[in-house]
Scaffold this motif. Structure first.
Motif, short mmCIF file in Angstrom:
data_model
loop_
_atom_site.label_atom_id
_atom_site.label_comp_id
_atom_site.label_asym_id
_atom_site.label_seq_id
_atom_site.Cartn_x
_atom_site.Cartn_y
_atom_site.Cartn_z
N GLN A 10 0.83 -1.20 0.00
CA GLN A 10 0.00 0.00 0.00
C GLN A 10 0.87 1.26 0.00
O GLN A 10 0.55 2.24 -0.67
CB GLN A 10 -0.96 0.00 1.20
N LEU A 11 1.97 1.23 0.75
CA LEU A 11 2.88 2.38 0.78
C LEU A 11 3.52 2.59 -0.58
O LEU A 11 3.64 3.72 -1.05
CB LEU A 11 3.95 2.18 1.86
N LEU A 12 3.92 1.50 -1.24
CA LEU A 12 4.48 1.61 -2.58
C LEU A 12 3.48 2.24 -3.54
O LEU A 12 3.82 3.14 -4.32
CB LEU A 12 4.91 0.24 -3.10
N ILE A 13 2.24 1.78 -3.49
CA ILE A 13 1.20 2.33 -4.36
C ILE A 13 1.03 3.82 -4.08
O ILE A 13 0.96 4.63 -5.01
CB ILE A 13 -0.14 1.57 -4.15
N LYS A 14 0.99 4.20 -2.82
CA LYS A 14 0.82 5.60 -2.43
C LYS A 14 1.96 6.46 -2.98
O LYS A 14 1.75 7.60 -3.37
CB LYS A 14 0.76 5.70 -0.91
N LYS A 15 3.17 5.89 -3.03
CA LYS A 15 4.33 6.64 -3.50
C LYS A 15 4.55 6.49 -5.00
O LYS A 15 5.49 7.05 -5.55
CB LYS A 15 5.58 6.20 -2.74
N GLY A 16 3.70 5.70 -5.67
CA GLY A 16 3.83 5.53 -7.12
C GLY A 16 4.98 4.64 -7.53
O GLY A 16 5.53 4.79 -8.61
N ILE A 17 5.35 3.70 -6.68
CA ILE A 17 6.45 2.78 -6.96
C ILE A 17 5.89 1.38 -7.18
O ILE A 17 5.16 0.86 -6.35
CB ILE A 17 7.45 2.75 -5.77
N THR A 18 6.23 0.80 -8.32
CA THR A 18 5.79 -0.57 -8.59
C THR A 18 6.74 -1.54 -7.91
O THR A 18 7.88 -1.19 -7.56
CB THR A 18 5.76 -0.87 -10.10
N GLU A 19 6.29 -2.79 -7.74
CA GLU A 19 7.18 -3.80 -7.16
C GLU A 19 8.38 -4.04 -8.07
O GLU A 19 9.49 -4.30 -7.60
CB GLU A 19 6.42 -5.09 -6.88
N ALA A 20 8.18 -3.93 -9.38
CA ALA A 20 9.30 -4.08 -10.32
C ALA A 20 10.34 -2.97 -10.12
O ALA A 20 11.55 -3.22 -10.16
CB ALA A 20 8.79 -4.09 -11.76
N MET A 21 9.84 -1.75 -9.89
CA MET A 21 10.76 -0.64 -9.63
C MET A 21 11.53 -0.88 -8.34
O MET A 21 12.75 -0.62 -8.27
CB MET A 21 9.99 0.68 -9.56
N LEU A 22 10.85 -1.37 -7.33
CA LEU A 22 11.50 -1.67 -6.06
C LEU A 22 12.55 -2.75 -6.24
O LEU A 22 13.67 -2.63 -5.75
CB LEU A 22 10.47 -2.11 -5.02
N ASP A 23 12.21 -3.80 -6.98
CA ASP A 23 13.17 -4.87 -7.25
C ASP A 23 14.42 -4.33 -7.95
O ASP A 23 15.54 -4.71 -7.63
CB ASP A 23 12.53 -5.97 -8.10
N ALA A 24 14.23 -3.42 -8.90
CA ALA A 24 15.35 -2.83 -9.62
C ALA A 24 16.23 -2.00 -8.67
O ALA A 24 17.46 -2.05 -8.75
CB ALA A 24 14.85 -1.96 -10.77
N GLN A 25 15.60 -1.27 -7.76
CA GLN A 25 16.36 -0.48 -6.80
C GLN A 25 17.16 -1.37 -5.86
O GLN A 25 18.33 -1.10 -5.58
CB GLN A 25 15.43 0.43 -5.99
N VAL A 26 16.54 -2.44 -5.39
CA VAL A 26 17.23 -3.38 -4.50
C VAL A 26 18.41 -4.02 -5.23
O VAL A 26 19.51 -4.15 -4.67
CB VAL A 26 16.26 -4.44 -3.95
N ALA A 27 18.20 -4.40 -6.49
CA ALA A 27 19.28 -5.00 -7.28
C ALA A 27 20.43 -4.02 -7.42
O ALA A 27 21.61 -4.41 -7.33
CB ALA A 27 18.76 -5.43 -8.64
N GLN A 28 20.11 -2.74 -7.63
CA GLN A 28 21.16 -1.72 -7.76
C GLN A 28 21.96 -1.60 -6.48
O GLN A 28 23.19 -1.51 -6.50
CB GLN A 28 20.55 -0.38 -8.13
N PHE A 29 21.29 -1.63 -5.34
CA PHE A 29 21.99 -1.57 -4.05
C PHE A 29 22.89 -2.79 -3.86
O PHE A 29 24.01 -2.68 -3.37
CB PHE A 29 21.01 -1.48 -2.88
N LYS A 30 22.40 -3.95 -4.25
CA LYS A 30 23.19 -5.18 -4.11
C LYS A 30 24.42 -5.16 -5.00
O LYS A 30 25.48 -5.62 -4.61
CB LYS A 30 22.32 -6.41 -4.41
N GLN A 31 24.27 -4.62 -6.23
CA GLN A 31 25.40 -4.53 -7.16
C GLN A 31 26.41 -3.48 -6.70
O GLN A 31 27.60 -3.61 -6.94
CB GLN A 31 24.94 -4.14 -8.56
N GLY A 32 25.88 -2.46 -6.09
CA GLY A 32 26.73 -1.34 -5.69
C GLY A 32 26.75 -0.28 -6.77
O GLY A 32 26.45 -0.54 -7.93
N VAL A 33 27.10 0.89 -6.37
CA VAL A 33 27.16 2.02 -7.28
C VAL A 33 28.62 2.45 -7.37
O VAL A 33 29.26 2.66 -6.35
CB VAL A 33 26.28 3.19 -6.77
#
Length: 61
Positions: A10-33
């Motif tokens: 529900q919080l993701l929906i409220k913020k306009g973030i899809t689960e796919a977008m969240l997964d991509a962000q988590v993957a980016q954190f795991k890979q490192g910047v």
């Protein structure tokens, strides 16, 4: 992401973030910047916009 609760979804929906977008962000954190090279600090009128005192006080509160 199976570990999301309904409240999380529900919080993701409220913020306009899809689960796919969240997964991509988590993957980016795991890979490192990769680190970036900073040339100088941002200062007012060179990367930073000054705020009127009233607006600055509102955001500080």
């Amino acid at each position: 992401m199976s570990e999301l609760t309904e409240k999380d979804r529900q919080l993701l929906i409220k913020k306009g973030i899809t689960e796919a977008m969240l997964d991509a962000q988590v993957a980016q954190f795991k890979q490192g910047v990769p680190p970036i090279q900073l040339y100088k600090a941002a200062v007012i009128d060179d990367g930073i916009l000054p705020l009127p005192k009233e607006e600055a006080a509102k955001y500080a509160a």
